[in-house]
Motif scaffolding. Structure first.
Motif, PDB file in Angstrom:
ATOM      1  N   HIS A 165     -18.840 -42.871 -10.678  1.00 37.90           N
ATOM      2  CA  HIS A 165     -18.626 -44.046 -11.523  1.00 37.90           C
ATOM      3  C   HIS A 165     -18.330 -45.273 -10.672  1.00 37.90           C
ATOM      4  CE1 HIS A 165     -15.633 -46.204 -14.462  1.00 37.90           C
ATOM      5  NE2 HIS A 165     -16.746 -46.886 -14.310  1.00 37.90           N
ATOM      6  N   LEU A 166     -17.394 -45.138  -9.750  1.00 38.98           N
ATOM      7  CA  LEU A 166     -17.009 -46.293  -8.937  1.00 38.98           C
ATOM      8  C   LEU A 166     -18.122 -46.685  -7.972  1.00 38.98           C
ATOM      9  CD1 LEU A 166     -13.219 -45.783  -8.215  1.00 38.98           C
ATOM     10  CD2 LEU A 166     -14.370 -46.717 -10.205  1.00 38.98           C
ATOM     11  N   ALA A 167     -18.944 -45.720  -7.562  1.00 38.19           N
ATOM     12  CA  ALA A 167     -20.104 -46.060  -6.732  1.00 38.19           C
ATOM     13  C   ALA A 167     -21.043 -46.982  -7.488  1.00 38.19           C
ATOM     14  CB  ALA A 167     -20.838 -44.789  -6.317  1.00 38.19           C
ATOM     15  N   GLY A 168     -21.214 -46.731  -8.793  1.00 41.94           N
ATOM     16  CA  GLY A 168     -22.044 -47.599  -9.618  1.00 41.94           C
ATOM     17  C   GLY A 168     -21.421 -48.969  -9.825  1.00 41.94           C
ATOM     18  N   GLU A 169     -20.117 -49.003  -9.997  1.00 43.10           N
ATOM     19  CA  GLU A 169     -19.430 -50.287 -10.157  1.00 43.10           C
ATOM     20  C   GLU A 169     -19.531 -51.111  -8.875  1.00 43.10           C
ATOM     21  OE1 GLU A 169     -18.394 -51.505 -12.828  1.00 43.10           O
ATOM     22  OE2 GLU A 169     -18.059 -49.814 -14.184  1.00 43.10           O
ATOM     23  N   LEU A 170     -19.405 -50.448  -7.733  1.00 38.77           N
ATOM     24  CA  LEU A 170     -19.540 -51.158  -6.464  1.00 38.77           C
ATOM     25  C   LEU A 170     -20.964 -51.673  -6.290  1.00 38.77           C
ATOM     26  CD1 LEU A 170     -18.188 -51.970  -3.777  1.00 38.77           C
ATOM     27  CD2 LEU A 170     -18.921 -49.762  -2.853  1.00 38.77           C
ATOM     28  N   LEU A 171     -21.943 -50.888  -6.706  1.00 40.07           N
ATOM     29  CA  LEU A 171     -23.339 -51.319  -6.636  1.00 40.07           C
ATOM     30  C   LEU A 171     -23.562 -52.545  -7.516  1.00 40.07           C
ATOM     31  CD1 LEU A 171     -26.249 -50.869  -5.681  1.00 40.07           C
ATOM     32  CD2 LEU A 171     -26.541 -49.272  -7.586  1.00 40.07           C
ATOM     33  N   SER A 172     -22.998 -52.546  -8.706  1.00 41.75           N
ATOM     34  CA  SER A 172     -23.115 -53.710  -9.597  1.00 41.75           C
ATOM     35  C   SER A 172     -22.531 -54.951  -8.935  1.00 41.75           C
ATOM     36  CB  SER A 172     -22.394 -53.435 -10.920  1.00 41.75           C
ATOM     37  OG  SER A 172     -23.066 -52.480 -11.693  1.00 41.75           O
ATOM     38  N   ARG A 173     -21.340 -54.791  -8.359  1.00 38.82           N
ATOM     39  CA  ARG A 173     -20.636 -55.943  -7.770  1.00 38.82           C
ATOM     40  C   ARG A 173     -21.382 -56.482  -6.552  1.00 38.82           C
ATOM     41  NH1 ARG A 173     -16.224 -56.577  -4.075  1.00 38.82           N
ATOM     42  NH2 ARG A 173     -15.955 -54.336  -3.862  1.00 38.82           N
ATOM     43  N   MET A 174     -21.872 -55.582  -5.695  1.00 43.94           N
ATOM     44  CA  MET A 174     -22.494 -56.034  -4.453  1.00 43.94           C
ATOM     45  C   MET A 174     -23.923 -56.529  -4.650  1.00 43.94           C
ATOM     46  SD  MET A 174     -21.064 -53.253  -1.658  1.00 43.94           S
ATOM     47  CE  MET A 174     -21.840 -54.151  -0.300  1.00 43.94           C
ATOM     48  N   SER A 175     -24.597 -56.038  -5.695  1.00 42.72           N
ATOM     49  CA  SER A 175     -26.000 -56.421  -5.919  1.00 42.72           C
ATOM     50  C   SER A 175     -26.166 -57.568  -6.906  1.00 42.72           C
ATOM     51  CB  SER A 175     -26.787 -55.212  -6.429  1.00 42.72           C
ATOM     52  OG  SER A 175     -26.360 -54.866  -7.745  1.00 42.72           O
ATOM     53  N   GLY A 176     -25.117 -57.849  -7.683  1.00 43.43           N
ATOM     54  CA  GLY A 176     -25.233 -58.870  -8.723  1.00 43.43           C
ATOM     55  C   GLY A 176     -26.002 -58.387  -9.935  1.00 43.43           C
ATOM     56  N   ALA A 177     -26.237 -57.093 -10.035  1.00 50.24           N
ATOM     57  CA  ALA A 177     -26.936 -56.503 -11.185  1.00 50.24           C
ATOM     58  C   ALA A 177     -25.909 -55.770 -12.040  1.00 50.24           C
ATOM     59  CB  ALA A 177     -28.016 -55.536 -10.714  1.00 50.24           C
ATOM     60  N   ARG A 178     -25.739 -56.203 -13.258  1.00 49.46           N
ATOM     61  CA  ARG A 178     -24.721 -55.614 -14.129  1.00 49.46           C
ATOM     62  C   ARG A 178     -25.270 -54.362 -14.790  1.00 49.46           C
ATOM     63  NH1 ARG A 178     -23.040 -60.508 -17.798  1.00 49.46           N
ATOM     64  NH2 ARG A 178     -22.096 -58.804 -19.005  1.00 49.46           N
ATOM     65  N   LYS A 310     -10.420 -49.798  -0.644  1.00 47.41           N
ATOM     66  CA  LYS A 310     -11.733 -50.161  -1.195  1.00 47.41           C
ATOM     67  C   LYS A 310     -11.811 -49.876  -2.683  1.00 47.41           C
ATOM     68  CE  LYS A 310     -15.402 -47.505  -0.360  1.00 47.41           C
ATOM     69  NZ  LYS A 310     -16.543 -46.898   0.364  1.00 47.41           N
ATOM     70  N   TRP A 311     -11.403 -48.675  -3.088  1.00 52.36           N
ATOM     71  CA  TRP A 311     -11.539 -48.305  -4.496  1.00 52.36           C
ATOM     72  C   TRP A 311     -10.539 -49.041  -5.376  1.00 52.36           C
ATOM     73  CZ3 TRP A 311     -16.080 -47.131  -4.808  1.00 52.36           C
ATOM     74  CH2 TRP A 311     -16.713 -46.167  -4.040  1.00 52.36           C
ATOM     75  N   THR A 312      -9.379 -49.391  -4.823  1.00 52.46           N
ATOM     76  CA  THR A 312      -8.425 -50.201  -5.587  1.00 52.46           C
ATOM     77  C   THR A 312      -9.038 -51.555  -5.927  1.00 52.46           C
ATOM     78  OG1 THR A 312      -6.525 -49.108  -4.559  1.00 52.46           O
ATOM     79  CG2 THR A 312      -6.140 -51.270  -5.542  1.00 52.46           C
ATOM     80  N   GLN A 313      -9.760 -52.134  -4.969  1.00 51.24           N
ATOM     81  CA  GLN A 313     -10.421 -53.416  -5.205  1.00 51.24           C
ATOM     82  C   GLN A 313     -11.525 -53.277  -6.246  1.00 51.24           C
ATOM     83  OE1 GLN A 313      -9.413 -56.424  -3.612  1.00 51.24           O
ATOM     84  NE2 GLN A 313     -10.602 -57.176  -5.353  1.00 51.24           N
ATOM     85  N   VAL A 314     -12.292 -52.190  -6.178  1.00 50.02           N
ATOM     86  CA  VAL A 314     -13.372 -51.972  -7.146  1.00 50.02           C
ATOM     87  C   VAL A 314     -12.809 -51.810  -8.548  1.00 50.02           C
ATOM     88  CG1 VAL A 314     -15.191 -50.374  -7.882  1.00 50.02           C
ATOM     89  CG2 VAL A 314     -14.969 -50.990  -5.476  1.00 50.02           C
ATOM     90  N   VAL A 315     -11.748 -51.043  -8.694  1.00 47.84           N
ATOM     91  CA  VAL A 315     -11.108 -50.840 -10.002  1.00 47.84           C
ATOM     92  C   VAL A 315     -10.639 -52.173 -10.562  1.00 47.84           C
ATOM     93  CG1 VAL A 315      -9.069 -49.852 -11.132  1.00 47.84           C
ATOM     94  CG2 VAL A 315     -10.482 -48.439  -9.638  1.00 47.84           C
ATOM     95  N   SER A 316     -10.049 -53.007  -9.695  1.00 45.56           N
ATOM     96  CA  SER A 316      -9.571 -54.315 -10.133  1.00 45.56           C
ATOM     97  C   SER A 316     -10.718 -55.234 -10.538  1.00 45.56           C
ATOM     98  CB  SER A 316      -8.747 -54.951  -9.012  1.00 45.56           C
ATOM     99  OG  SER A 316      -8.339 -56.267  -9.358  1.00 45.56           O
ATOM    100  N   ASP A 317     -11.747 -55.305  -9.691  1.00 42.80           N
ATOM    101  CA  ASP A 317     -12.883 -56.188  -9.967  1.00 42.80           C
ATOM    102  C   ASP A 317     -13.627 -55.793 -11.243  1.00 42.80           C
ATOM    103  OD1 ASP A 317     -12.284 -57.593  -7.687  1.00 42.80           O
ATOM    104  OD2 ASP A 317     -13.855 -56.706  -6.464  1.00 42.80           O
ATOM    105  N   ALA A 318     -13.744 -54.478 -11.467  1.00 39.81           N
ATOM    106  CA  ALA A 318     -14.481 -53.981 -12.647  1.00 39.81           C
ATOM    107  C   ALA A 318     -13.623 -53.938 -13.887  1.00 39.81           C
ATOM    108  CB  ALA A 318     -15.045 -52.590 -12.349  1.00 39.81           C
ATOM    109  N   LYS A 319     -12.336 -54.281 -13.724  1.00 40.64           N
ATOM    110  CA  LYS A 319     -11.392 -54.278 -14.853  1.00 40.64           C
ATOM    111  C   LYS A 319     -11.334 -52.910 -15.544  1.00 40.64           C
ATOM    112  CE  LYS A 319     -11.608 -59.257 -15.825  1.00 40.64           C
ATOM    113  NZ  LYS A 319     -12.285 -59.596 -14.547  1.00 40.64           N
TER     114      LYS A 319
END
Length: 323
Positions: A165-178, A310-319
């Motif tokens: 799940h978080l791998a997908g959220e990181l991909l969304s954040r880094m690629s700009g694709a929601r 890293k994952w703490t930041q992803v959790v925060s960014d993805a709300k």
């Protein structure tokens, strides 16, 4: 700032191995209890048994694997964190250990500070896969489709808060694709849904999809690690397809309760390193999609701390709501 301070304090706590003069003389005195946090017969269980069986030859005592499944592996971690630091209770931790630290609001242990790291055992990437007949022939095409219609392209994972799940959220954040996340109860359920045409893609470990890829039912678009995976060298990485710096791998490694004597830690690390050099062990890990790789306790401590950050930041960014 508080999270950074916490991680630094945890690193310092984990580095304190033992009381002065601690020795491993007479250790191990009895079988070593190996705790892992997932279902018997799964990847974590198999890794613990394969490597543990070889280590037992050098230690002179069996490593007895016990599953304490539930809550993303945190029940097993909690059991080991509160065990006596005498070297007779060992945790087979996975990449989910750091994910849980980022996701769970209150844990009865510190992700880093409550444990003495011993050594990593294996690393493996995830695969991003589609149906074989999908019109999306590359990850680049898939991300372009997602940018054109945000949250219209979904991906399945093994569940909310999983590394997938978080791998997908990181991909969304880094690629700009929601991308739209669709959680399932385990890899088998998400892959079944993909095969039925209910999803355009799934993020899953190699063991969950390799059989379907070989059968021509699924196609791998990308590997999530920084380098191509030796098991499928023809599949490009996410970074090679326009998302520079993307690198997600899961891992498995040994942890002990904090305060375990240094001599015990050193012996276990040496036996782990020896076991991973045995061809039958490294080959079995490769069959599971992993790369056998040991580390020093210090290297593993730094890695887990970096993963937690890293994952703490992803959790925060993805709300993502903390559990």
């Amino acid at each position: 700032m508080q999270r950074r301070q916490f991680i630094l304090q945890s690193l310092a706590g984990s580095a304190a191995l033992a009381l002065p003069g601690a020795r491993a003389a007479g250790w191990p005195e009895r079988p070593i209890r190996v705790v892992q946090g997932f279902a018997p017969g799964g990847n974590a269980d198999t890794i613990a048994r394969v490597v543990g069986a070889e280590m037992a030859k050098g230690l002179g005592q069996p490593l007895v694997v016990e599953a304490i499944a539930g809550a993303g592996g945190t029940l097993a971690s909690a059991a080991v964190a509160r065990a006596a630091p005498d070297g007779h209770t060992l945790l087979l931790a996975t990449g989910g250990h750091a994910v849980a630290g980022a996701l769970y609001d209150k844990l009865p242990y510190q992700t880093v500070g409550s444990f003495q790291m011993v050594s990593t055992i294996t690393f493996f990437p995830f695969l991003i896969v589609t149906q074989a007949e999908s019109k999306l022939r590359s990850l680049t095409e898939l991300l372009e489709a997602a940018r054109a219609k945000p949250e219209n392209v979904a991906y399945g994972s093994a569940g909310v808060g999983s590394t997938h799940h978080l791998a997908g959220e990181l991909l969304s954040r880094m690629s700009g694709a929601r991308l739209l996340h669709i959680p399932y109860k385990g890899d088998a359920a998400s892959v079944t849904s993909l095969l039925a045409g209910d999803l355009p893609m799934v993020i899953a470990p190699p063991t969950a999809v390799l059989g379907h890829i070989k059968a021509g039912k699924l196609r791998a678009l990308a590997v999530t690690g920084a380098q191509r995976w030796p098991g499928m060298p023809e599949v490009p990485t996410v970074a090679e397809q326009g998302v520079a710096g993307y690198d997600v791998r899961s891992w498995a490694g040994w942890m002990l309760p904090a305060g375990t004597p240094a001599a015990v830690v050193e012996r276990l690390q040496a036996e782990t390193q020896r076991a991973l050099q045995i061809a039958t062990v490294s080959q079995r890990l490769a069959e599971m999609g992993g790369e056998a790789r040991s580390s020093t306790p210090q290297e593993m401590t730094a890695m887990v701390a970096a993963e937690l950050q890293k994952w703490t930041q992803v959790v925060s960014d993805a709300k993502i709501a903390r559990l």
